[in-house]
Design an enzyme around this catalytic site. Sequence first.
Site, PDB file in Angstrom:
ATOM      1  N   GLU A  57       0.928  -1.144   0.055  1.00 27.71           N
ATOM      2  CA  GLU A  57       0.049   0.139   0.035  1.00 27.71           C
ATOM      3  C   GLU A  57       0.714   1.302   0.025  1.00 27.71           C
ATOM      4  OE1 GLU A  57      -2.139  -2.810   3.141  1.00 27.71           O
ATOM      5  OE2 GLU A  57      -0.050  -2.727   1.976  1.00 27.71           O
ATOM      6  N   TRP A 188      22.096 -39.354 -13.877  1.00 26.56           N
ATOM      7  CA  TRP A 188      20.922 -38.348 -13.348  1.00 26.56           C
ATOM      8  C   TRP A 188      19.754 -39.099 -13.605  1.00 26.56           C
ATOM      9  CZ3 TRP A 188      21.046 -34.845  -9.924  1.00 26.56           C
ATOM     10  CH2 TRP A 188      22.105 -33.968  -9.626  1.00 26.56           C
TER      11      TRP A 188
END
Length: 212
Positions: A57, A188
């Site tokens: 704000e 991997w």
Amino acid sequence: MSEITADHNKYIQRCLELAVLGKGFVSPNPMVGSVIVHLNQIIGEGYHQRYGEAHAEVNAVDDVIQNCNNDAIMAAELFKQSTIYVSLEPCAHFGNTPPCADLLIKHKIPKVVIGCRDPFELVNGKGIEKLVNAGIEVIIGILQDKCLELKKRFFTRVQKQRPYIILKWAQTKDEYFAPLSDERRQFWITCEESRKLVHQWRSEEDTAVSKD
């Protein structure tokens, strides 16, 4: 309470888009965005950019003032005819920064539209109460589910007193997680995109513990 319109949804959606820009920088505070609208035009935008610094704000109000070339009189007149939208209830207490509810009252913004209530005990309706007591029209619950989803880490910490947890793992078809060899990086079982996503997740959370 005023009727919920499509315009409210549009502007709270913009608040959410702004709020996400603070991801990874504002914790343990929530991600929050805010826009100020005058005659169906956004005249100021802001979001919580970094923990300990100005809230959404405040940045939206400052943006209006800057867009008025720091003409305080012009900005004051605009504020009196504007609506501020914010994805989370404005705070009502002094923390690292002053209460945002007090700021909106000071600038005489007549209408505040809020995505969802703040469950933090020092706020939790107190910001809304301050605004209403000052004669400001308050609308609550616009795109509430989206606002709650964006702030799920903050809400989990405040309401459940624990971190928000993400569990990730990679597994082969034959139910192995990694080769027995120490040379696992040559084998991997995840793709490059998956590994990038995991690093992104780690950057967004307060703590990361994993065994790859």
